[in-house]
Each structure stands twice: as structure tokens, then as C-alpha cells.
Design an enzyme around this catalytic site. Structure first.
Site, PDB file in Angstrom:
ATOM      1  N   LYS A  43      -4.497 -14.519 -12.226  1.00 56.48           N
ATOM      2  CA  LYS A  43      -5.049 -15.290 -11.105  1.00 56.48           C
ATOM      3  C   LYS A  43      -6.359 -14.443 -10.647  1.00 56.48           C
ATOM      4  O   LYS A  43      -6.742 -13.267 -10.591  1.00 56.48           O
ATOM      5  CB  LYS A  43      -4.117 -15.107  -9.829  1.00 56.48           C
ATOM      6  CG  LYS A  43      -4.570 -15.625  -8.331  1.00 56.48           C
ATOM      7  CD  LYS A  43      -3.809 -15.347  -7.287  1.00 56.48           C
ATOM      8  CE  LYS A  43      -4.174 -15.908  -6.054  1.00 56.48           C
ATOM      9  NZ  LYS A  43      -4.051 -15.348  -4.981  1.00 56.48           N
ATOM     10  N   LYS A  58     -10.638 -10.786  -6.529  1.00 55.99           N
ATOM     11  CA  LYS A  58     -11.638  -9.582  -6.514  1.00 55.99           C
ATOM     12  C   LYS A  58     -11.057  -8.298  -6.825  1.00 55.99           C
ATOM     13  O   LYS A  58     -11.459  -7.623  -7.840  1.00 55.99           O
ATOM     14  CB  LYS A  58     -12.004  -9.299  -5.169  1.00 55.99           C
ATOM     15  CG  LYS A  58     -13.136 -10.052  -4.543  1.00 55.99           C
ATOM     16  CD  LYS A  58     -13.563  -9.652  -2.973  1.00 55.99           C
ATOM     17  CE  LYS A  58     -12.451  -9.810  -1.952  1.00 55.99           C
ATOM     18  NZ  LYS A  58     -12.070 -11.017  -1.642  1.00 55.99           N
ATOM     19  N   LYS A  77       0.796  -1.249  -0.108  1.00 56.24           N
ATOM     20  CA  LYS A  77      -0.104   0.135  -0.198  1.00 56.24           C
ATOM     21  C   LYS A  77       0.860   1.278  -0.033  1.00 56.24           C
ATOM     22  O   LYS A  77       0.669   2.285  -0.800  1.00 56.24           O
ATOM     23  CB  LYS A  77      -1.027   0.017   1.441  1.00 56.24           C
ATOM     24  CG  LYS A  77      -1.897   1.113   1.285  1.00 56.24           C
ATOM     25  CD  LYS A  77      -3.380   0.633   2.005  1.00 56.24           C
ATOM     26  CE  LYS A  77      -4.463   1.702   1.656  1.00 56.24           C
ATOM     27  NZ  LYS A  77      -5.610   1.336   2.403  1.00 56.24           N
TER      28      LYS A  77
END
Ligand code: ADP
Ligand code: TRP
Length: 322
Positions: A190, A193, A111
Site C-alpha cells: 500500500k 509515507k 505505538k
């Protein structure tokens, strides 16, 4: 041997979650004291910031797991936040956690690398995960490869607490889930979400069929023989069928002269049949949400009993209890 794992309620479960994790959790269940599974809603709070959505996703995740075969007579199913002992234990572990250890953890590191500001919850995420595991004297933690680093952190924190305050925690081992089940998404990457390439376990047959028809394939001519192993459509089909059907489809690929539409149709039929019973069971659970809440309540009561013992042990060891 006690097995424990958690799954975040951050969206509806997709085939990757099922074949890569949930199916294996279900295979590992045996008796409720030795198989503990929880919905990690406190972890999800680092990403899901809408309270109604978090409540809905948490209940959905529990309903999905039950419909897929998680059996409350053979495993303890509960919601993470229903065991407040874990959050208390998390604090005890937080004191004594070197910042450098957490700075190296990938969720936070990734992040930051993307230039986003992380909050303290994301930074301390692995400590909460360690508390989840240590609170139940877990021996084995089945997880995907992406979580192995967190199990290492958990072992480090437990070992250093034991070293400083005396034997308190059981050191857990990771059981890396079968990676041959790395399920590709509709674009061949892959399934995740985050890539918007998922096929959901509880998608209704019609929209599922449509999504399958939109799976990206190459544009080589129909006559050309193809290698099944490198084709994601074939990999998806293989998840659902027995060896004979798999071999027969592989032979079709090698012969050539077939259309991808044909494979997609076979995949849709196999997937719809595979989850048919789970879809029916889900409708039954959906009609009685109080039954699901009752199962979660029983699970939490059982989990709290164990977590209370371990917390007291840790509190005594470090001197916050007589
Ligand atoms: P997502 O990448 O969609 O956010 P999660 O990280 O919430 O999925 O996945 C939870 C667990 O499901 C993972 O720890 C992993 O074991 C399993 N899993 C997720 N995606 C896949 C996949 N494409 N193939 C195999 N297993 C997967
Ligand atoms: N972090 C895990 C994931 O994203 C979920 C999780 C939370 C977990 N606590 C855990 C997994 C404890 C195993 C054990 O998939």
C-alpha cells in the site's frame, strides 16, 4: 446534508492520498455550507515537531488542495487550529470519555505495541477528531477505512453526551471512501509515507519519470503472458486511463512479449498529463501565498460561526454557561 473531512499535513500528497481521498472530497463539494474540509495541523502536531516545517506543510497542503480543484466557492477550506472553538469542545468531550475506549484505538495501541511511549495528545487524538466533526453538525464524514474506528468513537461520545445532558450533537455517519482505489506504492505494498514507497502528486515530470522507472517488477521473461490484475504497475496505470486504454494494456499483458519499461513509459506519460493542469494551477497559487491565506481566512471565519453555535449549545447543556 453536511459533509466534513480533515487531512493531516504530515508530508506532500501522494497518489494514494489523491485517488483514495482528495479526488473524492472534490467530487463531494457543492456549496460552502455543506462541504467542509480542513487541514488537521493540531493532529499533525502529534508527529511533526518542527514549527517551521509544520507551517510549511500546512500552507503546502492548502495550496495542493486548491490546485487539485478544491473550490472555495463550493467548499469551505480552513486550518483546524484557526477554529479554537474545536479545542474547547474537545475538553467538554474529554470529560466523560472512558479511558478504555481510547486504549482500544489503534494509533495509540500500535505505538504502545511497538514499545514506544505515546503522549497524551496521541492518546486523546480521537476525542479531538470527534470535536472536529461534532463542531459543525456534520452528517457525513468521508474517510479511509483506517479512520472508521474514530468515527465510531465520535458517535459514542456524542450519544453519551446527548444521553447525559440532553440532545446536543448530531450523530455523524462515516462514508468509507472507495477502497477499489487502494493505491499500491513503488514496491507493490500500500502506498504510504511510512513505507517510503510514494509517488507524489506534484513531483516534477523528470524526477517522477525516474521514480516510475525504479518501480519494482518481477523478472519473468518478456515472452511470458502475464496477469494484469495482480500487477501493481498495471493497477497504477489503470488509475490514469479510460476503459479502452486499460483494456488494451490488459490485452498486451495477456499476450506477453512486452517489456515493463514500455508500461512504465506509458504510466509516466499518463500521470504527467493527468496532473499537468494542477501543476500549472499550483504554480499560480504558489506565486500568491497571500491569496491562499485569504481563502483560509475566509474559510475559518465561516467555520467559526458554525462551531461557535454548536459550542454554545454544548456549554449550556453541560452547565458551564448560563
Ligand atoms: P499515509 O499512509 O501516507 O501516512 P495518510 O494516512 O495521511 O497517508 O492518508 C490520508 C488519507 O489518504 C487516508 O485516510 C486514506 O483515505 C488516503 N490514502 C492514503 N494512502 C492511500 C492508498 N495507498 N490508497 C488509497 N487511499 C490512501
Ligand atoms: N485523523 C484523520 C487522518 O489521519 C484526519 C482527521 C482529523 C479527520 N480530524 C478529522 C478526518 C475529522 C475526518 C474528520 O486521516
Amino acid at each position: 446534508m453536511r459533509v466534513l473531512s480533515g487531512i493531516q499535513p504530515t508530508g506532500r500528497f501522494h497518489w494514494g492520498n489523491y485517488f483514495g481521498a482528495i479526488r473524492q472530497y472534490i467530487e463531494l463539494q457543492g456549496n460552502p455550507d455543506d462541504a467542509l474540509y480542513f487541514i488537521a495541523n493540531l493532529h499533525a502536531l502529534t508527529t511533526v515537531r518542527d514549527p517551521d516545517e509544520l507551517r510549511r506543510l500546512t500552507l503546502d497542503a492548502a495550496t495542493d488542495l486548491l490546485a487539485l480543484g478544491l473550490d472555495p466557492d463550493r467548499a469551505t477550506l480552513f486550518v483546524q487550529s484557526d477554529v479554537p472553538e474545536v479545542s474547547e469542545l474537545c475538553w467538554l468531550l474529554m470529560t466523560g470519555t472512558p479511558l478504555g475506549l481510547l486504549e482500544r484505538c489503534h494509533a495509540y495501541k500500535d505505538k504502545k505495541a511497538r514499545g514506544l511511549t505515546a503522549d497524551a495528545g496521541l492518546f486523546a487524538y480521537p476525542v479531538l477528531m470527534a470535536a472536529d466533526i461534532l463542531a459543525y453538525d456534520s452528517d457525513v464524514v468521508p474517510v479511509g477505512e483506517d479512520q472508521v474506528q474514530h468515527i465510531e468513537v465520535c458517535r459514542d461520545l456524542a450519544a453519551s453526551f446527548n444521553h447525559h445532558f440532553g440532545e446536543t450533537f448530531v450523530l455523524p455517519k462515516a462514508k468509507i471512501l472507495d477502497t477499489s482505489a487502494r493505491v499500491p506504492g513503488t514496491d507493490g505494498e500500500k502506498m504510504s509515507k511510512s513505507y517510503d514507497n510514494t509517488l507524489e502528486v506534484f513531483e516534477e515530470p523528470k524526477p517522477l519519470g525516474k521514480k516510475i522507472m525504479r518501480i519494482v517488477t518481477d523478472s519473468r521473461p518478456m515472452e511470458e503472458p502475464k496477469n494484469p490484475e495482480s500487477d501493481h504497475l498495471f493497477q497504477l496505470y489503470s488509475l490514469f486511463v479510460d476503459d479502452d486504454a486499460r483494456e488494451s494494456m490488459a490485452a498486451t499483458y495477456r499476450r506477453g512479449g512486452f517489456g515493463y519499461g514500455q508500461v512504465k513509459k506509458a504510466l509516466a506519460d499518463a500521470a504527467i498529463a493527468c496532473f499537468q493542469q494542477a501543476r500549472e494551477r499550483r504554480r499560480e497559487f504558489e506565486a500568491q501565498p497571500n491569496r491562499v491565506r485569504e481563502i483560509l481566512g475566509d474559510g475559518a471565519a465561516r467555520a467559526r460561526k458554525k462551531a461557535g453555535e454548536v459550542l454554545l449549545r454544548a456549554q449550556r447543556a453541560c452547565g458551564v454557561k448560563p
